[in-house]
Design a protein around this motif. Structure first.
Motif, PDB file in Angstrom:
ATOM      1  N   VAL A 230       1.040  -1.150  -0.113  1.00 48.76           N
ATOM      2  CA  VAL A 230      -0.128  -0.071  -0.365  1.00 48.76           C
ATOM      3  C   VAL A 230       0.903   1.434   0.061  1.00 48.76           C
ATOM      4  O   VAL A 230       1.765   1.427   0.840  1.00 48.76           O
ATOM      5  CB  VAL A 230      -0.849  -0.061   1.639  1.00 48.76           C
ATOM      6  N   SER A 231      -0.306   2.561  -0.586  1.00 45.91           N
ATOM      7  CA  SER A 231       0.617   4.046  -0.756  1.00 45.91           C
ATOM      8  C   SER A 231       0.014   4.354   0.748  1.00 45.91           C
ATOM      9  O   SER A 231      -0.293   3.790   1.285  1.00 45.91           O
ATOM     10  CB  SER A 231       0.565   4.770  -1.334  1.00 45.91           C
ATOM     11  N   ALA A 232       0.910   5.606   0.855  1.00 43.78           N
ATOM     12  CA  ALA A 232       0.526   6.610   2.270  1.00 43.78           C
ATOM     13  C   ALA A 232      -0.580   7.054   1.918  1.00 43.78           C
ATOM     14  O   ALA A 232      -1.260   6.859   0.501  1.00 43.78           O
ATOM     15  CB  ALA A 232       1.223   7.437   2.140  1.00 43.78           C
ATOM     16  N   THR A 233      -1.713   7.083   2.924  1.00 41.98           N
ATOM     17  CA  THR A 233      -3.288   7.693   2.095  1.00 41.98           C
ATOM     18  C   THR A 233      -2.639   9.208   1.388  1.00 41.98           C
ATOM     19  O   THR A 233      -1.983  10.084   1.612  1.00 41.98           O
ATOM     20  CB  THR A 233      -4.230   8.328   3.462  1.00 41.98           C
TER      21      THR A 233
ATOM     22  N   THR B 295      -0.613  12.479   1.987  1.00 48.22           N
ATOM     23  CA  THR B 295       0.035  12.111   3.765  1.00 48.22           C
ATOM     24  C   THR B 295       1.309  12.155   2.998  1.00 48.22           C
ATOM     25  O   THR B 295       2.489  13.375   3.668  1.00 48.22           O
ATOM     26  CB  THR B 295      -0.236  10.707   3.879  1.00 48.22           C
ATOM     27  N   THR B 296       2.159  11.778   1.991  1.00 51.51           N
ATOM     28  CA  THR B 296       3.147  12.307   1.744  1.00 51.51           C
ATOM     29  C   THR B 296       3.725  13.440   1.174  1.00 51.51           C
ATOM     30  O   THR B 296       4.418  14.483   1.654  1.00 51.51           O
ATOM     31  CB  THR B 296       4.076  11.323   0.204  1.00 51.51           C
ATOM     32  N   ASN B 297       3.131  14.040   0.600  1.00 47.84           N
ATOM     33  CA  ASN B 297       3.057  15.879   0.301  1.00 47.84           C
ATOM     34  C   ASN B 297       2.608  15.839   1.923  1.00 47.84           C
ATOM     35  O   ASN B 297       4.380  17.453   2.074  1.00 47.84           O
ATOM     36  CB  ASN B 297       2.331  16.405  -0.606  1.00 47.84           C
TER      37      ASN B 297
ATOM     38  N   GLY C  98       4.070   7.784   5.964  1.00 50.06           N
ATOM     39  CA  GLY C  98       3.003   7.551   5.475  1.00 50.06           C
ATOM     40  C   GLY C  98       2.385   5.959   5.352  1.00 50.06           C
ATOM     41  O   GLY C  98       1.589   6.070   5.344  1.00 50.06           O
ATOM     42  N   GLU C  99       3.161   5.138   4.767  1.00 53.39           N
ATOM     43  CA  GLU C  99       3.432   4.296   4.276  1.00 53.39           C
ATOM     44  C   GLU C  99       3.582   3.618   5.556  1.00 53.39           C
ATOM     45  O   GLU C  99       2.544   2.322   5.170  1.00 53.39           O
ATOM     46  CB  GLU C  99       4.162   3.729   2.832  1.00 53.39           C
ATOM     47  N   ARG C 100       3.936   3.303   6.643  1.00 52.66           N
ATOM     48  CA  ARG C 100       3.750   2.801   7.949  1.00 52.66           C
ATOM     49  C   ARG C 100       2.371   2.986   8.314  1.00 52.66           C
ATOM     50  O   ARG C 100       2.188   1.983   9.590  1.00 52.66           O
ATOM     51  CB  ARG C 100       5.231   3.179   8.765  1.00 52.66           C
TER      52      ARG C 100
ATOM     53  N   GLY D 273       4.828  -0.099   0.217  1.00 43.39           N
ATOM     54  CA  GLY D 273       5.086   0.998  -0.600  1.00 43.39           C
ATOM     55  C   GLY D 273       6.428   1.596  -0.228  1.00 43.39           C
ATOM     56  O   GLY D 273       6.157   2.341   0.929  1.00 43.39           O
ATOM     57  N   PHE D 274       7.404   1.642  -1.626  1.00 46.46           N
ATOM     58  CA  PHE D 274       7.502   3.046  -1.308  1.00 46.46           C
ATOM     59  C   PHE D 274       9.043   2.976  -0.724  1.00 46.46           C
ATOM     60  O   PHE D 274      10.336   3.442  -0.680  1.00 46.46           O
ATOM     61  CB  PHE D 274       6.545   3.935  -0.594  1.00 46.46           C
ATOM     62  N   ILE D 275       9.468   2.580   0.669  1.00 48.32           N
ATOM     63  CA  ILE D 275      10.302   2.480   1.682  1.00 48.32           C
ATOM     64  C   ILE D 275      11.182   1.486   1.846  1.00 48.32           C
ATOM     65  O   ILE D 275      10.541  -0.181   1.178  1.00 48.32           O
ATOM     66  CB  ILE D 275       9.376   2.921   3.182  1.00 48.32           C
TER      67      ILE D 275
ATOM     68  N   GLY E  99      12.023   6.476  -4.280  1.00 48.92           N
ATOM     69  CA  GLY E  99      11.754   8.285  -5.106  1.00 48.92           C
ATOM     70  C   GLY E  99      10.151   8.320  -5.190  1.00 48.92           C
ATOM     71  O   GLY E  99       9.306   7.026  -5.034  1.00 48.92           O
ATOM     72  N   ARG E 100       9.080   9.480  -5.367  1.00 52.16           N
ATOM     73  CA  ARG E 100       8.334   9.608  -5.193  1.00 52.16           C
ATOM     74  C   ARG E 100       7.786   9.003  -7.318  1.00 52.16           C
ATOM     75  O   ARG E 100       7.814   8.265  -7.790  1.00 52.16           O
ATOM     76  CB  ARG E 100       8.060  11.256  -6.042  1.00 52.16           C
ATOM     77  N   GLY E 101       6.302   8.515  -6.043  1.00 48.99           N
ATOM     78  CA  GLY E 101       5.609   7.478  -6.891  1.00 48.99           C
ATOM     79  C   GLY E 101       5.804   5.589  -6.810  1.00 48.99           C
ATOM     80  O   GLY E 101       5.547   5.033  -7.339  1.00 48.99           O
ATOM     81  N   GLY E 102       7.013   5.922  -5.861  1.00 46.61           N
ATOM     82  CA  GLY E 102       7.671   4.604  -5.857  1.00 46.61           C
ATOM     83  C   GLY E 102       7.041   3.252  -5.450  1.00 46.61           C
ATOM     84  O   GLY E 102       6.708   1.732  -5.761  1.00 46.61           O
ATOM     85  N   SER E 103       5.869   3.269  -4.934  1.00 42.41           N
ATOM     86  CA  SER E 103       4.971   2.065  -4.702  1.00 42.41           C
ATOM     87  C   SER E 103       4.891   0.651  -5.277  1.00 42.41           C
ATOM     88  O   SER E 103       5.049  -0.550  -5.210  1.00 42.41           O
ATOM     89  CB  SER E 103       4.161   2.254  -4.289  1.00 42.41           C
ATOM     90  N   ASP E 104       4.661   1.417  -6.982  1.00 38.91           N
ATOM     91  CA  ASP E 104       4.556   0.525  -7.860  1.00 38.91           C
ATOM     92  C   ASP E 104       5.506  -0.040  -7.653  1.00 38.91           C
ATOM     93  O   ASP E 104       5.715  -1.230  -7.995  1.00 38.91           O
ATOM     94  CB  ASP E 104       4.142   1.396  -9.018  1.00 38.91           C
TER      95      ASP E 104
HETATM   96  N1  ASP Z   1       3.586   7.886  -1.476  1.00 40.35           N
HETATM   97  C1  ASP Z   1       4.220   7.971  -2.422  1.00 40.35           C
HETATM   98  C2  ASP Z   1       4.124   8.916  -3.103  1.00 40.35           C
HETATM   99  O1  ASP Z   1       2.823   9.547  -3.101  1.00 40.35           O
HETATM  100  C3  ASP Z   1       5.046   6.894  -2.732  1.00 40.35           C
HETATM  101  C4  ASP Z   1       3.125   6.510  -3.777  1.00 40.35           C
HETATM  102  O2  ASP Z   1       2.311   6.937  -3.280  1.00 40.35           O
HETATM  103  O3  ASP Z   1       3.904   5.384  -4.691  1.00 40.35           O
HETATM  104  O4  ASP Z   1       5.124   9.329  -3.111  1.00 40.35           O
END
Ligand code: ASP
Ligand code: ADP
Ligand code: MG
Length: 454
Positions: free
Chosen positions: A37-40, A43-45, A122-124, A194-196, A208-213
């Motif tokens: 899962v990603s952060a809600t 939340t990362t922002n 965020g992800e935790r 994800g992401f971490i 890196g941003r968007g890294g959960s994929d």
């Molecule tokens: N939470 C992280 C972000 O906003 C990773 C992700 O959502 O993929 O960049």
């Protein structure tokens, strides 16, 4: 034998308790073995803003941000009815957020390393909440498999390039087999972040941003999964970003090569590195909407039935064009080697490149210009000119470099929009060119009309 499925849910799919419940139902229905899962959403922002606000010495504003993050997560926790153990775990992570923010505030220093730990929260947080939604969804299905909350840092080994760490793929697979064997043996359903990731020394990193994929793909590779699912807020990979073109439509099936180009050249729906592990292990990837899981979605596979000339359009904003000119380039050798060494030293990646007799033009993300040393180092070899606020537009498909008349069709479609640079020939799957940032959406809509709608 039952397929091993790894599913990833993005920020909007984690938006609130209802979104989490809906996503958990999808994961349960698809028999996911591991849910990443990603952060809600947002939340990362907020965490990045918190780091910057604390660094600039604004404690009351930092506290307000902490409170916003706390109440969002506690609110979802209450809605989901999390257990007292989950509540305690949530409180612990929220306390950690406060301690890190205070440390940054006292030192007036938010290093990339501190920022990674801060962002990891965020992800935790979301994964603790989601594990409750997942247990409920399995119960509704009368499944008896327990849900295990897993810390991704146990297995997702990276180097120490904080902010954009590089994954140690073989180590990740080895650690997955060692530490997450119960998932492989179908004795539990895992929920993880994800992401971490983490370095060998145990420092927290991010991809890196968007890294959960990308995390989900690495873990799918590590668990030798049969299917990787990316659940987001749109019903699959579309012919272009639906936010720009309302007539963009989901693609049923797309090849690894085309989808990789699409992700690399800016389609935010997949992080650019996502398909690397899937390609290595030939794992088909499904992309669908967690809000409407009944829709068809997109399959990304090695072999696909159709290979259209133009499958989709992508755009990458905030590009800068750097032109390096020097008479020394005339009939000389080694010039490109010298300049690429500079980019390598500064760890800056170059996207597109063209050369002429005495100059070379290349595109970079405009954030590369924040590094003043980069331009200084380049100016030792050549006269350096930069042009900002450009967008790289890409047409992605098949046989692009072997189709007569394609260039004419493209330039007829965009009409009077000035093209600043063109790249063609390196890939049969891509034709890209650079336009002024504020003309980009219009260029995409016109190309979509010409190549996809008709
Ligand atoms: N939470 C992280 C972000 O906003 C990773 C992700 O959502 O993929 O960049
Ligand atoms: P998530 O939080 O689930 O990871 P993202 O916001 O990162 O979601 O990615 C989904 C978004 O990607 C969509 O809402 C859409 O606006 C954007 N997008 C860009 N290009 C495409 C495309 N070709 N197909 C689908 N979505 C795209
Ligand atoms: Mg994303």
């Amino acid at each position: 034998m039952v397929s091993q499925v790894v599913s990833k849910f993005g920020g909007t799919s984690m938006g609130d308790a209802d979104c989490m419940r809906r996503s958990a139902e999808v994961a349960a229905q698809r028999n996911s073995r591991l849910v990443v899962v990603s952060a809600t959403s947002g939340t990362t922002n907020d965490l990045i803003l918190l780091g910057k606000t604390a660094q600039s010495g604004q404690w009351p504003e930092s506290e307000a941000l902490l409170q916003k993050i706390r109440s969002r997560h506690e609110g979802i926790g209450n809605d989901l009815g999390i257990t007292s153990e989950q509540k305690a775990r949530l409180a612990e992570v929220l306390e950690e957020a406060e301690s890190i923010a205070r440390g940054i505030f006292l030192l007036r220093d938010c290093s990339l390393k501190a920022m990674d730990t801060l962002m990891s929260l965020g992800e935790r947080l979301s994964s603790i909440l989601f594990s409750k939604a997942m247990s409920e969804a399995l119960k509704n299905k009368s499944a008896t498999t327990p849900v295990r909350w897993l810390d991704a840092r146990e297995v997702l080994r990276t180097d120490d390039q904080f902010g954009k760490a590089k994954a140690a793929t073989e180590e990740i697979s080895k650690l997955c087999r060692e530490k997450w064997a119960d998932l492989i043996q179908a004795q539990a359903v895992g929920v993880t972040q994800g992401f971490i990731g983490s370095t060998e020394e145990g420092a927290t990193t991010t991809l890196g941003r968007g890294g959960s994929d990308y995390s989900a793909a690495l873990l799918a590779e590590g668990l030798s999964a049969d299917i990787l699912e990316i659940w987001t807020d749109v019903p699959g990979i579309a012919t272009t970003d639906p936010r720009i073109c309302s007539l963009a439509k989901p693609i049923e099936e797309i090849s690894f090569k085309e989808a990789s180009e699409l992700a690399t050249f800016g389609a935010k729906v997949l992080h650019p590195a996502t398909l690397l592990p899937a390609i290595r292990r030939n794992i088909p990837v499904f992309v669908g909407s967690s809000f409407d899981a009944g829709q068809r979605g997109t399959w990304v596979r090695r072999e696909v039935k159709e290979a259209p000339l133009i499958r989709a359009l992508a755009l990458r904003r905030k590009q800068v064009l750097v032109t390096l000119s020097t008479p020394e380039m005339l009939h000389a050798h080694g010039f490109l080697a010298k300049i690429f060494r500079v980019f390598d030293d500064h760890k800056v990646s170059v996207d597109a490149i063209t050369t002429s007799e005495i100059s070379v033009s290349l595109t970079l993300e405009d954030s590369a210009l924040l590094n003043k040393r980069l331009l200084q180092d380049l100016s030792q070899f050549a006269d350096v000119k930069t042009e900002e606020n450009l967008t790289l537009i890409s047409l992605i498909g098949n046989s692009i470099n072997h189709t007569p008349g394609l260039g004419k069709r493209i330039f007829d479609a965009i009409g009077d929009i000035n093209v600043r640079m063109i790249c063609l020939g390196a890939s049969k799957h891509n034709f890209c060119f650079l336009v002024d940032g504020d003309k980009a959406d219009e260029a995409i809509r016109r190309l979509h009309r010409s190549f996809i709608e008709t």
